[in-house]
Design a protein around this motif. Structure first.
Motif, PDB file in Angstrom:
ATOM      1  N   SER A  40      -0.563  -4.481  14.841  1.00  0.00           N
ATOM      2  CA  SER A  40      -1.751  -3.988  13.809  1.00  0.00           C
ATOM      3  C   SER A  40      -2.903  -4.722  14.001  1.00  0.00           C
ATOM      4  O   SER A  40      -3.032  -5.988  12.918  1.00  0.00           O
ATOM      5  CB  SER A  40      -1.317  -3.308  12.011  1.00  0.00           C
ATOM      6  OG  SER A  40      -2.285  -2.601  11.584  1.00  0.00           O
ATOM      7  N   ASP A  73      -1.408  -0.088  16.178  1.00  0.00           N
ATOM      8  CA  ASP A  73      -1.988   0.851  14.717  1.00  0.00           C
ATOM      9  C   ASP A  73      -3.715   0.244  14.702  1.00  0.00           C
ATOM     10  O   ASP A  73      -3.920  -0.951  15.268  1.00  0.00           O
ATOM     11  CB  ASP A  73      -2.282   1.146  13.470  1.00  0.00           C
ATOM     12  CG  ASP A  73      -1.412  -0.072  12.996  1.00  0.00           C
ATOM     13  OD1 ASP A  73      -1.893  -0.467  12.357  1.00  0.00           O
ATOM     14  OD2 ASP A  73      -0.455  -0.059  12.918  1.00  0.00           O
ATOM     15  N   ASP A  75      -6.787  -1.216  11.780  1.00  0.00           N
ATOM     16  CA  ASP A  75      -7.141  -0.184  10.559  1.00  0.00           C
ATOM     17  C   ASP A  75      -8.259  -0.635   9.648  1.00  0.00           C
ATOM     18  O   ASP A  75      -8.709  -1.688  10.425  1.00  0.00           O
ATOM     19  CB  ASP A  75      -5.543  -1.943   9.508  1.00  0.00           C
ATOM     20  CG  ASP A  75      -5.115  -1.641   8.443  1.00  0.00           C
ATOM     21  OD1 ASP A  75      -5.673  -0.586   7.627  1.00  0.00           O
ATOM     22  OD2 ASP A  75      -4.657  -2.697   8.331  1.00  0.00           O
ATOM     23  N   ALA A  76      -8.662  -0.096   8.682  1.00  0.00           N
ATOM     24  CA  ALA A  76      -8.293   1.127   8.420  1.00  0.00           C
ATOM     25  C   ALA A  76      -9.841   1.621   8.773  1.00  0.00           C
ATOM     26  O   ALA A  76     -10.720   1.682   8.266  1.00  0.00           O
ATOM     27  CB  ALA A  76      -7.778   0.540   6.614  1.00  0.00           C
ATOM     28  N   ASN A 112      -5.058   3.563  10.756  1.00  0.00           N
ATOM     29  CA  ASN A 112      -4.455   3.220   9.230  1.00  0.00           C
ATOM     30  C   ASN A 112      -5.468   4.103   8.321  1.00  0.00           C
ATOM     31  O   ASN A 112      -6.724   4.030   8.721  1.00  0.00           O
ATOM     32  CB  ASN A 112      -3.908   1.935   8.307  1.00  0.00           C
ATOM     33  CG  ASN A 112      -3.739   1.735   6.794  1.00  0.00           C
ATOM     34  OD1 ASN A 112      -2.944   2.667   6.801  1.00  0.00           O
ATOM     35  ND2 ASN A 112      -3.986   0.948   6.863  1.00  0.00           N
ATOM     36  N   GLU A 155      -1.502   5.107   3.781  1.00  0.00           N
ATOM     37  CA  GLU A 155      -1.290   4.663   3.022  1.00  0.00           C
ATOM     38  C   GLU A 155      -1.436   4.271   2.059  1.00  0.00           C
ATOM     39  O   GLU A 155      -2.962   5.122   0.864  1.00  0.00           O
ATOM     40  CB  GLU A 155      -1.912   2.859   3.539  1.00  0.00           C
ATOM     41  CG  GLU A 155      -1.594   1.047   3.224  1.00  0.00           C
ATOM     42  CD  GLU A 155      -1.859   0.383   3.664  1.00  0.00           C
ATOM     43  OE1 GLU A 155      -1.274  -0.440   2.652  1.00  0.00           O
ATOM     44  OE2 GLU A 155      -2.498   0.002   4.842  1.00  0.00           O
ATOM     45  N   LEU A 183       2.145   5.335   5.901  1.00  0.00           N
ATOM     46  CA  LEU A 183       2.770   4.294   5.987  1.00  0.00           C
ATOM     47  C   LEU A 183       3.232   4.335   4.656  1.00  0.00           C
ATOM     48  O   LEU A 183       2.588   3.534   3.464  1.00  0.00           O
ATOM     49  CB  LEU A 183       1.466   3.468   6.612  1.00  0.00           C
ATOM     50  CG  LEU A 183       1.306   2.176   5.972  1.00  0.00           C
ATOM     51  CD1 LEU A 183       2.474   1.535   7.496  1.00  0.00           C
ATOM     52  CD2 LEU A 183       0.169   1.525   6.372  1.00  0.00           C
ATOM     53  N   ASP A 185       3.570  -0.078   3.096  1.00  0.00           N
ATOM     54  CA  ASP A 185       3.484  -1.535   3.322  1.00  0.00           C
ATOM     55  C   ASP A 185       4.847  -1.828   2.955  1.00  0.00           C
ATOM     56  O   ASP A 185       4.452  -1.764   1.206  1.00  0.00           O
ATOM     57  CB  ASP A 185       2.455  -1.312   3.016  1.00  0.00           C
ATOM     58  CG  ASP A 185       1.874  -3.053   3.483  1.00  0.00           C
ATOM     59  OD1 ASP A 185       2.636  -3.741   3.344  1.00  0.00           O
ATOM     60  OD2 ASP A 185       0.916  -3.253   4.525  1.00  0.00           O
TER      61      ASP A 185
END
Length: 190
Positions: A40, A73, A75-76, A112, A155, A183, A185
């Motif tokens: 990520s 992915d 981010d963000a 994300n 997220e 997501l 985390d």
């Protein structure tokens, strides 16, 4: 695994920011040595730095392939919900152009998304955000991401406008986007 492969159950993904966003080559080597299958990435400290150092997209994909890794992915994308939008950047996030460009170049399939609101950015205790408004904003990010071949996932975190899994799931469901996701985390749940 190669840059076009999908991760499966049990695949571990290493987030570059947990290591302080080291240079791309170091991040790839650390992930491979640690048994991770995917990465990520924050595009600016990893992808854009590597490009500025003279590495081509082909070089970076070959490095991933040589180490059996994929970029899962980027981010963000941070999007504002509600009144009082101070304008970007809200934190140190890349622009959507930078985010989506890095994702396309490295074969990422997901991006994300974090939502911000007035009380959160100013670090004041904030009231709950309106779920329908948040779902509309999230749907817009999903649509823009989809134009780049990406699925977006939301997220939740204590430092964002969406602070719990239940609210995040409701936003994802109300967005009406079939490829939207959530997501989790574990660091934010600890």
């Amino acid at each position: 695994m190669g840059s076009g492969a999908l991760l499966g159950p049990g695949s571990l993904v290493l987030t570059g920011s947990t290591l302080g966003n080291p240079p791309f080559r170091e991040l790839v080597q650390a992930a491979a040595e640690g048994g991770f299958a995917g990465l990520s990435l924050w595009p600016v400290p990893s992808y854009h730095r590597a490009r500025a150092e003279g590495h081509s997209d082909r070089d970076l994909r070959a490095l991933l392939d040589d180490h059996g890794l994929v970029v899962n992915d980027v981010d963000a994308a941070i999007a504002w919900v509600g009144p009082g939008d101070p304008g970007r950047p809200y934190r140190e996030e890349p622009s959507e152009r930078e985010l989506f460009g890095a994702a396309e170049a490295l074969g990422a399939r997901y991006c994300n998304v974090l939502l911000a609101s007035q009380g959160v950015v100013s670090r004041e205790p904030g009231a709950a955000i309106p779920v329908d408004a948040a779902a509309e904003v999230f749907a817009g990010v999903c649509d823009r991401a989809a134009r780049h071949g990406l699925a977006a996932y939301l997220e939740f975190s204590p430092g964002s406008a969406v602070r719990d899994a239940r609210t995040a799931l409701e936003i994802v469901l109300r967005s009406g986007r079939p490829d939207a996701g959530l997501l989790v985390d574990t660091w934010h749940c600890h």
